[in-house]
Design a protein around this motif. Structure first.
Motif, PDB file in Angstrom:
ATOM      1  N   ALA A 102      10.361  -3.866  -0.951  1.00  0.00           N
ATOM      2  CA  ALA A 102      11.295  -3.435   0.097  1.00  0.00           C
ATOM      3  C   ALA A 102      11.840  -2.040  -0.224  1.00  0.00           C
ATOM      4  CB  ALA A 102      12.435  -4.440   0.216  1.00  0.00           C
ATOM      5  N   ALA A 103      12.277  -1.854  -1.455  1.00  0.00           N
ATOM      6  CA  ALA A 103      12.843  -0.550  -1.847  1.00  0.00           C
ATOM      7  C   ALA A 103      11.801   0.566  -1.723  1.00  0.00           C
ATOM      8  CB  ALA A 103      13.372  -0.619  -3.281  1.00  0.00           C
ATOM      9  N   GLU A 104      10.576   0.286  -2.148  1.00  0.00           N
ATOM     10  CA  GLU A 104       9.521   1.312  -2.071  1.00  0.00           C
ATOM     11  C   GLU A 104       9.160   1.626  -0.623  1.00  0.00           C
ATOM     12  OE1 GLU A 104       7.297   0.316  -6.325  1.00  0.00           O
ATOM     13  OE2 GLU A 104       6.760  -0.792  -4.508  1.00  0.00           O
ATOM     14  N   ASN A 105       9.217   0.609   0.234  1.00  0.00           N
ATOM     15  CA  ASN A 105       8.960   0.862   1.654  1.00  0.00           C
ATOM     16  C   ASN A 105      10.033   1.785   2.241  1.00  0.00           C
ATOM     17  OD1 ASN A 105       6.671  -0.472   3.302  1.00  0.00           O
ATOM     18  ND2 ASN A 105       7.191  -2.041   1.787  1.00  0.00           N
ATOM     19  N   VAL A 106      11.280   1.559   1.850  1.00  0.00           N
ATOM     20  CA  VAL A 106      12.368   2.397   2.364  1.00  0.00           C
ATOM     21  C   VAL A 106      12.223   3.827   1.832  1.00  0.00           C
ATOM     22  CG1 VAL A 106      14.878   2.725   2.398  1.00  0.00           C
ATOM     23  CG2 VAL A 106      13.916   0.418   2.600  1.00  0.00           C
ATOM     24  N   GLU A 107      11.768   3.930   0.591  1.00  0.00           N
ATOM     25  CA  GLU A 107      11.623   5.248  -0.032  1.00  0.00           C
ATOM     26  C   GLU A 107      10.445   6.044   0.547  1.00  0.00           C
ATOM     27  OE1 GLU A 107      10.464   5.114  -4.145  1.00  0.00           O
ATOM     28  OE2 GLU A 107      11.432   7.052  -4.570  1.00  0.00           O
ATOM     29  N   TYR A 108       9.463   5.307   1.045  1.00  0.00           N
ATOM     30  CA  TYR A 108       8.177   5.914   1.394  1.00  0.00           C
ATOM     31  C   TYR A 108       8.260   7.182   2.265  1.00  0.00           C
ATOM     32  CZ  TYR A 108       3.237   6.191   2.447  1.00  0.00           C
ATOM     33  OH  TYR A 108       1.948   6.631   2.571  1.00  0.00           O
ATOM     34  N   PRO A 109       8.983   7.153   3.396  1.00  0.00           N
ATOM     35  CA  PRO A 109       9.009   8.365   4.233  1.00  0.00           C
ATOM     36  C   PRO A 109       9.711   9.543   3.564  1.00  0.00           C
ATOM     37  CG  PRO A 109      10.473   6.692   5.141  1.00  0.00           C
ATOM     38  CD  PRO A 109       9.724   6.046   4.028  1.00  0.00           C
ATOM     39  N   LEU A 129      19.494  -0.026   1.915  1.00  0.00           N
ATOM     40  CA  LEU A 129      19.226  -1.457   1.706  1.00  0.00           C
ATOM     41  C   LEU A 129      20.533  -2.246   1.760  1.00  0.00           C
ATOM     42  CD1 LEU A 129      16.505  -1.765  -1.096  1.00  0.00           C
ATOM     43  CD2 LEU A 129      16.298  -2.417   1.312  1.00  0.00           C
ATOM     44  N   ASP A 130      21.599  -1.648   1.260  1.00  0.00           N
ATOM     45  CA  ASP A 130      22.904  -2.298   1.318  1.00  0.00           C
ATOM     46  C   ASP A 130      23.360  -2.434   2.775  1.00  0.00           C
ATOM     47  OD1 ASP A 130      25.392  -3.341   0.398  1.00  0.00           O
ATOM     48  OD2 ASP A 130      26.272  -1.378   0.769  1.00  0.00           O
ATOM     49  N   ILE A 131      23.194  -1.382   3.544  1.00  0.00           N
ATOM     50  CA  ILE A 131      23.625  -1.418   4.949  1.00  0.00           C
ATOM     51  C   ILE A 131      22.929  -2.533   5.724  1.00  0.00           C
ATOM     52  CG2 ILE A 131      23.319  -0.121   7.120  1.00  0.00           C
ATOM     53  CD1 ILE A 131      24.548   2.206   5.762  1.00  0.00           C
ATOM     54  N   VAL A 132      21.650  -2.749   5.443  1.00  0.00           N
ATOM     55  CA  VAL A 132      20.942  -3.816   6.173  1.00  0.00           C
ATOM     56  C   VAL A 132      21.044  -5.165   5.451  1.00  0.00           C
ATOM     57  CG1 VAL A 132      19.359  -2.174   7.267  1.00  0.00           C
ATOM     58  CG2 VAL A 132      18.660  -3.323   5.138  1.00  0.00           C
ATOM     59  N   GLY A 133      21.828  -5.212   4.381  1.00  0.00           N
ATOM     60  CA  GLY A 133      22.120  -6.480   3.725  1.00  0.00           C
ATOM     61  C   GLY A 133      20.994  -7.015   2.854  1.00  0.00           C
ATOM     62  N   LEU A 134      20.179  -6.120   2.276  1.00  0.00           N
ATOM     63  CA  LEU A 134      19.014  -6.596   1.519  1.00  0.00           C
ATOM     64  C   LEU A 134      18.984  -6.147   0.061  1.00  0.00           C
ATOM     65  CD1 LEU A 134      16.023  -6.251   4.019  1.00  0.00           C
ATOM     66  CD2 LEU A 134      17.242  -8.324   3.341  1.00  0.00           C
ATOM     67  N   THR A 135      20.138  -5.769  -0.464  1.00  0.00           N
ATOM     68  CA  THR A 135      20.174  -5.291  -1.849  1.00  0.00           C
ATOM     69  C   THR A 135      19.487  -6.274  -2.799  1.00  0.00           C
ATOM     70  OG1 THR A 135      22.192  -4.092  -1.361  1.00  0.00           O
ATOM     71  CG2 THR A 135      21.740  -4.545  -3.687  1.00  0.00           C
ATOM     72  N   ARG A 136      19.740  -7.545  -2.585  1.00  0.00           N
ATOM     73  CA  ARG A 136      19.166  -8.576  -3.471  1.00  0.00           C
ATOM     74  C   ARG A 136      17.658  -8.690  -3.366  1.00  0.00           C
ATOM     75  NH1 ARG A 136      21.878 -14.156  -2.504  1.00  0.00           N
ATOM     76  NH2 ARG A 136      19.684 -14.332  -2.167  1.00  0.00           N
ATOM     77  N   TYR A 137      17.122  -8.162  -2.271  1.00  0.00           N
ATOM     78  CA  TYR A 137      15.683  -8.314  -2.023  1.00  0.00           C
ATOM     79  C   TYR A 137      14.899  -7.025  -2.282  1.00  0.00           C
ATOM     80  CZ  TYR A 137      17.230 -12.576   0.226  1.00  0.00           C
ATOM     81  OH  TYR A 137      17.788 -13.806   0.476  1.00  0.00           O
ATOM     82  N   ALA A 138      15.537  -6.078  -2.958  1.00  0.00           N
ATOM     83  CA  ALA A 138      14.934  -4.751  -3.146  1.00  0.00           C
ATOM     84  C   ALA A 138      13.531  -4.832  -3.742  1.00  0.00           C
ATOM     85  CB  ALA A 138      15.836  -3.897  -4.040  1.00  0.00           C
ATOM     86  N   GLY A 139      13.323  -5.799  -4.639  1.00  0.00           N
ATOM     87  CA  GLY A 139      12.041  -5.888  -5.332  1.00  0.00           C
ATOM     88  C   GLY A 139      11.019  -6.773  -4.640  1.00  0.00           C
ATOM     89  N   HIS A 140      11.397  -7.362  -3.511  1.00  0.00           N
ATOM     90  CA  HIS A 140      10.477  -8.270  -2.822  1.00  0.00           C
ATOM     91  C   HIS A 140       9.442  -7.519  -1.998  1.00  0.00           C
ATOM     92  CE1 HIS A 140      12.861 -12.259  -3.033  1.00  0.00           C
ATOM     93  NE2 HIS A 140      13.310 -11.438  -3.966  1.00  0.00           N
TER      94      HIS A 140
END
Ligand code: ADP
Ligand code: MG
Length: 251
Positions: A102-109, A129-140
Motif C-alpha cells: 500500500a505504501a509503495e503504491n502511494v509513493e509510486y507517482p 495513508l493516515d488520512i485514508v485510515g490505512l496506516t496499519r496496512y502500509a505493508g499490505h
C-alpha cells in the motif's frame, strides 16, 4: 478562475472505418474546489470526458484549459509532466500495482517527480495513508486488502502528488453500496478539508446525491447541469435540437 475549462470540445473515435462521435460540442467550466459528478448511462461519454480533462487523451476539436492554461497543443511529454504535477486519478478497478505494498503504491507517482525528495516522499506516504485510515496496512499488498481498502490506497496515491484536480472514473462501481458510500464520504471530507477539486463519473443515483455540482451527459452531449445549495438541486436542462433543426449558432 476556472480549474477546468472546456470549449466546444468534440471527440471522435474511429472504429474500423466508422466514426464514433463520443463527445459533441461540450462547453463547461469548473471552479477550484468543486465536488462534481458526471452522470450518464454506459456509453454516454463519461470516461472520454474524464480522459480529456485528465490530459490522457486529446480532443478532436475544441480547447481545454487546466488552471487557465491551454493544454490543447501540447506534446505527449508535456502532458505527462502536467499530469504528474496536477492530476490525481482514481479508477473503478483501483489499478494498484499488485507487487507493491500500500505504501509503495502511494509513493509510486512521486518517484517520477524529481522535485520531491526521498524524505518528502516518505512524509507524504505516511500522511496520506493516515488520512485514508490505512496506516496499519502500509505493508499490505493489494490482494491482502478489501475492495474499499484498495480504493482508499488509490485515493491516497491520487492525493500524494498534491494535485489540483482528482478525477475518479466510477470510483464506487466495484464496491458494495455501504463501502461505496464510505468512499464517497471520504472523498468529500478531503474535498472540504483541502479544497481539492473532485470530478467523478457515475451512473449511481446515490453517488450523484453526494455531489454539489452535476453534469449529465447523454449520447455525447450535455443534457443537464445541476448546482446544489443547501441540499436543494437547481437543474438547468440543456435544449437538445431535434435532428432537423440547424445546430445552435448555425443560423
Ligand atoms: P462511458 O464512460 O459513459 O460508458 P465512454 O466515454 O467510454 O462512455 O464511450 C463513449 C462512446 O465512445 C461509446 O459509444 C464508446 O463505444 C465509444 N468509445 C469509447 N472509447 C473508444 C475507443 N477507444 N474506440 C472507439 N470507440 C470508443
Ligand atoms: Mg466509462
Amino acid at each position: 478562475m476556472s480549474v477546468v475549462r472546456i470549449e466546444h470540445v468534440f471527440k471522435d473515435y474511429l472504429l474500423g472505418d466508422q466514426k464514433v462521435q463520443a463527445l459533441k460540442d461540450i462547453t463547461l467550466s469548473f471552479e477550484p474546489g468543486v465536488f462534481l459528478a458526471i452522470a450518464g448511462p454506459s456509453g454516454s461519454g463519461k470516461t472520454t470526458l474524464l480522459n480529456l480533462i485528465g490530459c490522457i487523451d486529446t480532443p478532436t476539436r475544441g480547447r481545454i484549459y487546466i488552471n487557465e492554461e491551454d493544454v490543447s497543443g501540447r506534446t505527449p511529454d508535456q502532458l505527462a509532466d502536467l499530469r504528474a504535477r496536477t492530476i490525481g486519478f482514481i479508477f473503478q478497478t483501483f489499478n494498484l500495482l499488485p507487487v507493491l505494498s500500500a505504501a509503495e503504491n502511494v509513493e509510486y507517482p512521486l518517484l517520477q517527480r524529481k522535485d520531491v525528495s526521498r524524505e518528502e516522499r516518505r512524509k507524504r506516504v505516511a500522511y496520506f495513508l493516515d488520512i485514508v485510515g490505512l496506516t496499519r496496512y502500509a505493508g499490505h499488498r493489494p490482494n491482502q486488502l478489501s475492495g474499499g481498502q484498495r480504493q482508499r490506497v488509490a485515493i491516497a496515491r491520487a492525493l500524494a502528488i498534491r494535485p489540483a484536480i482528482v478525477l475518479a472514473d466510477e470510483p464506487t462501481a466495484n464496491l458494495d453500496h455501504k463501502t461505496g458510500e464510505e468512499i464517497l464520504n471520504l472523498m468529500k471530507q478531503i474535498n472540504r478539508a483541502f479544497n481539492t477539486t473532485f470530478i467523478f463519473s457515475t451512473h449511481d443515483k446515490r453517488v450523484i446525491a453526494k455531489a454539489d455540482r452535476l453534469v449529465r451527459v447523454d449520447d455525447g452531449e450535455i443534457s443537464v447541469l445541476g448546482v446544489r445549495a443547501e441540499d436543494k438541486w437547481s437543474l438547468a436542462r440543456q435544449r437538445r435540437p431535434a435532428r432537423s433543426e440547424p445546430a445552435a449558432g448555425a443560423a
